[in-house]
Enzyme design. Structure first.
Site, PDB file in Angstrom:
ATOM      1  N   LEU A 193       1.726   9.734  -5.393  1.00 53.85           N
ATOM      2  CA  LEU A 193       2.268  11.048  -5.036  1.00 53.85           C
ATOM      3  C   LEU A 193       3.369  11.487  -5.997  1.00 53.85           C
ATOM      4  CD1 LEU A 193       2.405  10.664  -1.151  1.00 53.85           C
ATOM      5  CD2 LEU A 193       0.716  11.959  -2.484  1.00 53.85           C
TER       6      LEU A 193
ATOM      7  N   HIS B 104       2.276   1.773  -3.457  1.00 55.15           N
ATOM      8  CA  HIS B 104       1.201   2.188  -4.362  1.00 55.15           C
ATOM      9  C   HIS B 104       0.874   3.671  -4.175  1.00 55.15           C
ATOM     10  CE1 HIS B 104      -2.751   1.457  -6.433  1.00 55.15           C
ATOM     11  NE2 HIS B 104      -3.101   2.492  -5.691  1.00 55.15           N
ATOM     12  N   GLU B 105       0.708   4.096  -2.924  1.00 54.92           N
ATOM     13  CA  GLU B 105       0.329   5.489  -2.651  1.00 54.92           C
ATOM     14  C   GLU B 105       1.487   6.455  -2.912  1.00 54.92           C
ATOM     15  OE1 GLU B 105      -2.686   5.845  -2.616  1.00 54.92           O
ATOM     16  OE2 GLU B 105      -3.452   3.973  -1.796  1.00 54.92           O
ATOM     17  N   ILE B 106       2.714   6.056  -2.600  1.00 51.35           N
ATOM     18  CA  ILE B 106       3.867   6.919  -2.888  1.00 51.35           C
ATOM     19  C   ILE B 106       4.047   7.059  -4.397  1.00 51.35           C
ATOM     20  CG2 ILE B 106       6.385   7.135  -2.679  1.00 51.35           C
ATOM     21  CD1 ILE B 106       6.023   5.947   0.213  1.00 51.35           C
TER      22      ILE B 106
ATOM     23  N   CYS C  81       0.831  -1.211   0.000  1.00 47.79           N
ATOM     24  CA  CYS C  81       0.000   0.000   0.000  1.00 47.79           C
ATOM     25  C   CYS C  81       0.869   1.266   0.000  1.00 47.79           C
ATOM     26  CB  CYS C  81      -0.933  -0.033   1.206  1.00 47.79           C
ATOM     27  SG  CYS C  81      -2.355   1.054   1.049  1.00 47.79           S
TER      28      CYS C  81
END
Length: 169
Positions: free
Chosen positions: A138, A133-135, A130
């Protein structure tokens, strides 16, 4: 706290790099609260400020209600394990579409808390997936960019078809 409208694929904002957060104030806390509400409503387990159209390096992750909410300000990966794992991923900005993505099994991340305190920690399992994925989001890398060209094209066509069918309903 409020549920904000989600930016939908293929909006170009999803391919733009988010800016570093430099103000740790009530507005940042309110944004984190709104991200949590929006993520839960989607539903999802991770969300970034760009998912709601705000280009700031902020992500909220809640793998389960029991594990609790984690907020990462200005997160970055400082190291990755050589061991790779596959996990099914999707996005709140592309609902209903998922595909297996290969990523490092463990990562070390550096981030700040909502108070601006610097933290560095290791993550594995679903949290490592996760965070990566989120970085990526960004950094302006939408998750489908981690797929082969064929799988990416198939996922996009499937999403476009589902979007057309929803619009007709």
């Amino acid at each position: 706290m409020a549920i904000r409208p989600l930016v939908r694929f293929p909006d170009p904002i999803l391919n733009r790099e988010a800016q570093t957060v430099d103000r740790f104030d009530d507005a940042l806390q309110a944004l984190a609260d709104d991200l949590l509400d929006t993520m839960r409503a989607a539903p999802g387990i991770g969300i970034t400020a760009p998912h709601i159209g705000i280009l700031q390096r902020l992500t909220v992750i809640e793998l389960t209600r029991e594990s609790g909410v984690r907020v990462f300000v200005n997160p970055e990966i400082v190291s990755r394990s050589p061991h790779m794992v596959r996990h099914t991923e999707g996005s709140v900005s592309m609902p209903g579409i998922s595909e297996d993505v290969e990523r490092p099994a463990t990562v070390r991340v550096r981030y700040q808390t909502l108070d601006g305190n610097a933290v560095e920690e290791d993550a594995d399992g679903l949290m490592a997936i996760c965070l990566q994925h989120e970085i990526d989001q960004l950094d302006g890398i939408f998750w489908t960019q981690r797929l082969s060209r064929l799988k990416r094209e198939r996922a996009v066509k499937k999403f476009e078809k589902a979007t057309r069918e929803t619009a007709r309903s």
